[in-house]
Scaffold this motif. Sequence first.
Motif, short mmCIF file in Angstrom:
data_model
loop_
_atom_site.label_atom_id
_atom_site.label_comp_id
_atom_site.label_asym_id
_atom_site.label_seq_id
_atom_site.Cartn_x
_atom_site.Cartn_y
_atom_site.Cartn_z
N ALA A 2 53.70 19.85 -33.24
CA ALA A 2 53.87 21.31 -33.24
C ALA A 2 53.00 21.94 -34.31
CB ALA A 2 55.35 21.66 -33.47
N VAL A 3 52.86 21.23 -35.45
CA VAL A 3 52.05 21.76 -36.54
C VAL A 3 50.58 21.82 -36.12
CG1 VAL A 3 51.33 21.41 -38.92
CG2 VAL A 3 53.67 20.85 -38.22
N GLU A 4 50.14 20.75 -35.42
CA GLU A 4 48.75 20.73 -34.95
C GLU A 4 48.49 21.91 -34.02
OE1 GLU A 4 48.66 16.97 -33.17
OE2 GLU A 4 47.97 15.92 -34.95
N LEU A 5 49.43 22.12 -33.10
CA LEU A 5 49.28 23.21 -32.14
C LEU A 5 49.16 24.53 -32.88
CD1 LEU A 5 49.16 24.10 -29.20
CD2 LEU A 5 51.64 24.23 -29.19
N LEU A 6 50.01 24.70 -33.87
CA LEU A 6 50.01 25.93 -34.65
C LEU A 6 48.67 26.13 -35.35
CD1 LEU A 6 52.29 28.00 -35.08
CD2 LEU A 6 52.60 27.02 -37.35
N LEU A 7 48.13 25.02 -35.91
CA LEU A 7 46.85 25.10 -36.60
C LEU A 7 45.73 25.50 -35.64
CD1 LEU A 7 46.90 22.13 -39.12
CD2 LEU A 7 46.78 24.58 -39.59
N VAL A 8 45.74 24.86 -34.46
CA VAL A 8 44.71 25.18 -33.48
C VAL A 8 44.82 26.64 -33.06
CG1 VAL A 8 43.94 24.74 -31.13
CG2 VAL A 8 44.46 22.84 -32.62
N GLN A 9 46.06 27.10 -32.88
CA GLN A 9 46.25 28.50 -32.49
C GLN A 9 45.79 29.43 -33.59
OE1 GLN A 9 46.50 28.59 -29.60
NE2 GLN A 9 48.47 28.25 -28.61
N ALA A 10 46.03 29.06 -34.85
CA ALA A 10 45.58 29.90 -35.96
C ALA A 10 44.06 29.98 -35.97
CB ALA A 10 46.10 29.34 -37.28
N LEU A 11 43.42 28.86 -35.69
CA LEU A 11 41.96 28.82 -35.63
C LEU A 11 41.46 29.72 -34.51
CD1 LEU A 11 40.00 27.28 -37.38
CD2 LEU A 11 39.87 25.53 -35.62
N ASN A 12 42.13 29.63 -33.35
CA ASN A 12 41.79 30.50 -32.22
C ASN A 12 41.91 31.96 -32.62
OD1 ASN A 12 41.20 28.59 -30.27
ND2 ASN A 12 43.35 28.32 -29.72
N GLY A 13 42.98 32.26 -33.34
CA GLY A 13 43.22 33.64 -33.76
C GLY A 13 42.13 34.13 -34.70
N LEU A 14 41.74 33.28 -35.66
CA LEU A 14 40.70 33.66 -36.61
C LEU A 14 39.39 33.91 -35.89
CD1 LEU A 14 41.36 31.30 -39.64
CD2 LEU A 14 41.77 33.76 -39.45
N GLN A 15 39.09 33.03 -34.92
CA GLN A 15 37.82 33.15 -34.23
C GLN A 15 37.77 34.43 -33.40
OE1 GLN A 15 37.50 31.26 -30.57
NE2 GLN A 15 36.02 32.92 -30.43
N PHE A 16 38.90 34.78 -32.78
CA PHE A 16 38.98 36.04 -32.03
C PHE A 16 38.86 37.21 -33.00
CE2 PHE A 16 41.79 39.33 -30.00
CZ PHE A 16 40.85 39.73 -29.08
N GLY A 17 39.50 37.08 -34.17
CA GLY A 17 39.45 38.13 -35.17
C GLY A 17 38.03 38.39 -35.65
N ILE A 18 37.26 37.32 -35.84
CA ILE A 18 35.88 37.46 -36.30
C ILE A 18 35.05 38.24 -35.29
CG2 ILE A 18 33.78 36.10 -36.48
CD1 ILE A 18 35.17 36.19 -39.05
N LEU A 19 35.25 37.92 -34.03
CA LEU A 19 34.54 38.62 -32.96
C LEU A 19 34.89 40.11 -32.99
CD1 LEU A 19 32.67 37.17 -31.08
CD2 LEU A 19 34.45 37.12 -29.36
N LEU A 20 36.18 40.36 -33.18
CA LEU A 20 36.66 41.74 -33.27
C LEU A 20 36.02 42.45 -34.45
CD1 LEU A 20 40.51 42.06 -32.78
CD2 LEU A 20 38.71 43.40 -31.74
N PHE A 21 35.89 41.72 -35.55
CA PHE A 21 35.33 42.32 -36.76
C PHE A 21 33.91 42.80 -36.52
CE2 PHE A 21 32.52 41.52 -40.41
CZ PHE A 21 32.90 42.60 -41.19
#
Lengths: 307, 396
Positions: A2-21
């Motif tokens: 579950a922790v791995e999944l959370l980490l991957v999702q956080a990475l996905n979120g950051l990457q989407f955020g960067i694009l948004l930025f």
Amino acid sequence: MAVELLLVQALNGLQFGILLFLVAAGLTLVFGVMDFINLAHGVQYMLGAYLGASFATATGSFWLGLLLALPAALLVGLLLEWLVYRHLYDRDHLQQVLATFGVILVLNEGVRVIWGTAPLQVPVPALLSGGVELMPGLRYPVYRLAILVAGVATAALLWVLVERTRAGALVRAGATNALMVAALGVDIRRLFMLVFGFGAMLAGFAGVMAAPILSVEPGMGDALLILAFVVIVIGGIGSVRGAFLAALLVGLIETLGRSLMPDLMRLFLDPSSARQVGAALASMLIYIAMAAILAVRPQGLFLVRMG
Amino acid sequence: MAGIGRRGLLGGVAAGVLALPALHARAQARGVKIGLVAIQTGPQAALGTHLKDGFMLGLKHLEGKLGGLAAEVLPIDDELRPEVAVTKVRAAIERDRVDFVVGVVFSNILGALMRPVTEADTFLISTNAGASTFAGRGCNPFFFTTSYNNDQVHAVMGQAAQDENYRRVFLMTPNYQAGRDAVAGFKRRFKGEVVDEVYVPLDTRDFSAELARIAAAKPDAIFTFMPGGLGVTLVRQYRQAGLAGVPFLSTFTVDEATLPAQRDAALGFYSAAPWAPDMNNPQNRRFVADFEAAYDYVPASYAAQAYDGAMLLDSAIRRVRGDLTDKVALRTALEAADFRSVRGNFRFGANHYPVQDFWLCRVAKRADGKFQTETVRKVLENDVDPHVAECRMRSA
């Protein structure tokens, strides 16, 4: 697990955020410095993707495509400024919104006429293809990591430009009080044009970077534009630093919310309605967060404009 | 000013009324007029182009005639906006006096057009949209479809997953009515475990969060329904995430309309359909070969079903010997479906939805480098749609 999944999702979120930025940075500068609402900013992102796709196909290389698409996006931005936007600076916001909405319609249709309606494909450059196994069964594409790196580098460059150069000082001054800057003998029109072209190029850059993972199609910028507005409102209009933090925040909320909300709902509801309610709630989450932040800090996270 | 306006209006109406019988008589003498509803604007316009080209090729093969009458086609762009579609189609019926309204890609447009068209005693022949709303209680004597009932296609994939012995399947669809229908349809025939159901927003551009969930769940297969641009994005990201080892079962997600953008990323992915370009019967070979020669792309089912629509009209008008005024006879002639479909078996059920075979199809690369779906095996034979029992066809 579950922790791995959370980490991957956080990475996905950051990457989407960067694009948004990358999209929001231009928007916040234009809005902050020129007090100009540019709804057509999302179109710049779309044009970047299309130009990148076309140049990449024509030259056979993603990198050459990127290199050619950037000045082309800059040129289109300057052309639009000269053709349409500069006549709108002195008008009120409603007229700006109407006119730039018209630009969206025209350019979306124009893209359809030139490139057709079928989505285009841009292959991932060979150098960045492949993936890293971050969790069992899931390869995290190297390309997505590259977007993250490129975005952070751009943000750093932007920070240096805005905070450490003379032009940046003028831009910051313009965002605070444009009239005073003009009175001090700065050609504010030229500054506007510069900021505008740069913002357009940043959005275009985001478009090119997104092209290999998303589908390049007419109207692709419209959904992103709404989120970009959320970002600049949360971050504080005119603040690049605010846009950066807010973009990451929005990216994380969006991605983690979509992933975790249905699970959270399952604690209260039966599985099938939990899935639907969770999905619906997840799509509202960003706006709830925006409302909460604005309730506490009506001026956004970072205040720029005075009075 | 107002007086003149009103007088002018009255004059116009009077002239219109006087001109109507004359116009009608002329339309009769001229032949048959078809209002072809095919979306031409927005990101989904490619589907409308398939539909239009398919119908026009049918007309070309029939030498511009339907049942011996010279055919005139009036293209109508519905813009994927129900109110626009209704306005334009009303005008086509009342002003241009079209004899048939044919086409329609999307169910919501079909839903909007149903009453205005059928209440004008005009036959509406959908060549794609196959909402289940009009298959059961809502069935209509003036409505036919040459496509399928949406539910059937999803159920076919459920049956295929069942046949392949997949035990744990992950479901993912957009969060709107058709997405939920897809899940319901799939579950109707799939009896194994549904590991998870994920509903994503219709404007999703990045599936990375969902793909991570799929990887974590380790299902035997995934089932998805992601039409248009959604499907292009999903297929490419699915491949990039290294998930292609998990069988990709889909409906309306990989077809000849999206494959030019998905290309190699979609290779080996599955789809369910009543038709595929590689079907080996004389009329289909001719259809596909001539279509590619004329329009230079591989036809999708939107084109094939529209082509069948032209053939259906031809057969019905031929049966009534060109007399379009006797609606009852015309209906009987349409119900007979006396034409050779590019799908092979084809007849209408009591609700005017086709009774036909459904296939499991797989994306393949042809020798000439183009991509198409190819039939793998027949999943259901002469499948009748599940709502037909609820339909009591009015003898209007």
